[in-house]
Design a protein around this motif. Sequence first.
Motif, PDB file in Angstrom:
ATOM      1  N   ALA A 217       0.826  -1.209   0.000  1.00  0.00           N
ATOM      2  CA  ALA A 217       0.000   0.000   0.000  1.00  0.00           C
ATOM      3  C   ALA A 217       0.862   1.261   0.000  1.00  0.00           C
ATOM      4  N   VAL A 218       1.901   1.276   0.796  1.00  0.00           N
ATOM      5  CA  VAL A 218       2.785   2.439   0.853  1.00  0.00           C
ATOM      6  C   VAL A 218       3.519   2.608  -0.477  1.00  0.00           C
TER       7      VAL A 218
ATOM      8  N   GLY B 138       1.090   3.736  -3.104  1.00  0.00           N
ATOM      9  CA  GLY B 138       0.646   5.096  -2.780  1.00  0.00           C
ATOM     10  C   GLY B 138       1.677   6.139  -3.164  1.00  0.00           C
TER      11      GLY B 138
ATOM     12  N   VAL C  11      -2.074   6.177   3.525  1.00  0.00           N
ATOM     13  CA  VAL C  11      -0.852   5.373   3.508  1.00  0.00           C
ATOM     14  C   VAL C  11      -0.075   5.570   4.812  1.00  0.00           C
TER      15      VAL C  11
END
Length: 135
Positions: A62-63, A66, A99
């Motif tokens: 996700a990070v 993002g 994030v």
Amino acid sequence: MSKLNFAWLLVILGGVVEVFWVTGLKHADTLATYALTGVGVLFSFSAMIMACKNLEVSVVYAVFVGIGASGVVLNEMILFGEPFSVIKVSLIALLMLSVIGLKFSSKQNDEKIVKNISKDLGLDELQDEIIQGAK
């Protein structure tokens, strides 16, 4: 530097490199720029995979995505004349806040966050007083 800090450094660096290779996919027009794009792909995914050995995969992904997604949108607006949009920038800000929230909610930080919140709310002292009163 601890393993966790190094892993987060890899995630951030991999996400930043992702911005460049995604942009390279659109704007590459020579063998050299395609080769640099390929190196960027290899580096960013290698960094993400190495980070996953020490961090939660869901949070790392996700990070990573993002950073890449928001970076590409901003890169296109700043460097390549994509029209500025308040909605796009607002959604990027929301994405980045989400994030960051995921990063701080990962299991590696759960105990630390709970201790800090408990201390900030004065729950530690309250617990001590309850225990003292029960004796």
